[in-house]
Design an enzyme around this catalytic site. Structure first.
Site, PDB file in Angstrom:
ATOM      1  N   GLU A   1     -56.960 -39.793 -69.065  1.00 23.17           N
ATOM      2  CA  GLU A   1     -56.240 -40.857 -68.366  1.00 23.17           C
ATOM      3  C   GLU A   1     -56.044 -42.043 -69.284  1.00 23.17           C
ATOM      4  O   GLU A   1     -56.195 -41.942 -70.500  1.00 23.17           O
ATOM      5  CB  GLU A   1     -57.022 -41.260 -67.110  1.00 23.17           C
ATOM      6  CG  GLU A   1     -58.449 -41.731 -67.408  1.00 23.17           C
ATOM      7  CD  GLU A   1     -59.149 -42.334 -66.207  1.00 23.17           C
ATOM      8  OE1 GLU A   1     -58.667 -43.369 -65.708  1.00 23.17           O
ATOM      9  OE2 GLU A   1     -60.177 -41.758 -65.776  1.00 23.17           O
TER      10      GLU A   1
ATOM     11  N   ASP B   1     -61.653 -35.532 -67.983  1.00 24.99           N
ATOM     12  CA  ASP B   1     -61.065 -36.769 -67.479  1.00 24.99           C
ATOM     13  C   ASP B   1     -60.137 -37.310 -68.564  1.00 24.99           C
ATOM     14  O   ASP B   1     -60.593 -37.857 -69.572  1.00 24.99           O
ATOM     15  CB  ASP B   1     -62.186 -37.757 -67.161  1.00 24.99           C
ATOM     16  CG  ASP B   1     -61.684 -39.100 -66.647  1.00 24.99           C
ATOM     17  OD1 ASP B   1     -60.458 -39.292 -66.585  1.00 24.99           O
ATOM     18  OD2 ASP B   1     -62.533 -39.949 -66.315  1.00 24.99           O
TER      19      ASP B   1
ATOM     20  N   ASP C   1     -67.453 -38.949 -57.130  1.00 30.01           N
ATOM     21  CA  ASP C   1     -67.730 -38.864 -58.560  1.00 30.01           C
ATOM     22  C   ASP C   1     -68.469 -40.118 -58.999  1.00 30.01           C
ATOM     23  O   ASP C   1     -68.210 -41.211 -58.485  1.00 30.01           O
ATOM     24  CB  ASP C   1     -66.442 -38.659 -59.368  1.00 30.01           C
ATOM     25  CG  ASP C   1     -65.428 -39.771 -59.171  1.00 30.01           C
ATOM     26  OD1 ASP C   1     -65.454 -40.757 -59.941  1.00 30.01           O
ATOM     27  OD2 ASP C   1     -64.592 -39.651 -58.253  1.00 30.01           O
TER      28      ASP C   1
END
Length: 273
Positions: free
Chosen positions: A163, A161, A72
């Site tokens: 987090e 994403d 990534d």
């Protein structure tokens, strides 16, 4: 207070001032509260909080034969040497497209198209900032700026994403139930726009802390788990297995390396929906 003119007094004052400044100089940039300054908005990327908050323990073991290497990337990698990665065995990639509703990756075209052009199966990801705008608004921004999906057999569904917050409070100032609602709003909007269930990228420890280890997405949304260790460890609730595992941030050519839990035909199956 009387003003002293002697050189000795001025020298003492200068030394005292220097002593006050030294701790600030040695400790790096600080904000008004005396803590280290947050990085600039837009600079976030997958896993940037994993080592700090989740740690790194041991070297990942040799992958099973039925796992497929991936990477990534974000603007931190700039123009990526995709041919080098392809020749090293990397077969799939995710590229950061957007963050919040205020940032687009300036290297997105080179990274997204470049990975595709060497033969990789590729997808885009969005770095969530639940404290800035709604999940619905961020899903729209993502789809409108590279995060869509096409039935070409080479495009993976978009990834959320979600987090640690690199800019402030770990859980973005949200309660566990409010965080789950924000994530659900993003996922619902993404599916309405693309027809696909988005991948969820997260770490078990963050998920447990910030969603209360919510188990409601495991039946529909593939899990991409971050854990820099010899084994993937405990998964977030609701997922009996992971689809992808980000196992290191110190890989060759590109630091962030991942293993897809299956051979290349399973990567293709996820792309095909």
């Amino acid at each position: 207070m009387p003003v002293h003119r002697s050189g000795k007094t001025f020298a003492g004052a200068a030394l005292a001032a220097l002593a006050l400044l030294l701790p600030l100089t040695l400790s790096g940039p600080a904000n008004a509260a005396g803590t280290e300054a947050a990085p600039p908005r837009g600079s976030a990327h997958m896993g940037m909080g994993v080592v700090e908050h989740d740690g790194r323990s041991g070297t990942p073991g040799t992958p099973r034969a039925a796992q497929t290497e991936g990477v990534d990337v974000s603007s931190h990698q700039g123009n990526v040497a995709w041919s080098t990665l392809w020749n090293s065995g990397v077969k799939w990639a995710y590229v950061k497209a957007t963050e919040g509703t205020y940032y687009k990756n300036p290297y997105f075209a080179q990274q997204y198209n470049g990975s595709y052009n060497v033969g990789m199966i590729r997808g885009a990801y969005h770095f969530a900032t639940p404290d800035t705008t709604t999940g619905t608004a961020q899903a729209d921004y993502f789809v409108d700026n590279g995060g869509g999906w096409s039935r070409d057999g080479r495009t993976l569904p978009g990834a959320l994403d979600i987090e640690w917050n690199p800019y402030g409070a770990t859980c973005y100032g949200k309660s566990q139930s409010a965080m789950v609602t924000w994530i659900r709003d993003f996922l619902n909007r993404y599916k309405a726009r693309t027809g696909r269930d988005a991948v969820i990228y997260t770490a078990t420890s963050w998920w447990t802390q910030c969603t209360g280890n919510y188990a409601g997405f495991g039946a529909s949304n593939p899990l991409w788990v971050a854990r820099y260790a010899a084994a993937v460890g405990t998964l977030p609730a609701g997922w009996p297995y992971y689809t992808m595992w980000q196992y290191t941030s110190t890989g060759p050519t590109v630091g962030d390396h991942n293993r897809f839990n299956g051979d290349l035909s399973r990567v293709q199956a996820l792309a095909n929906g």
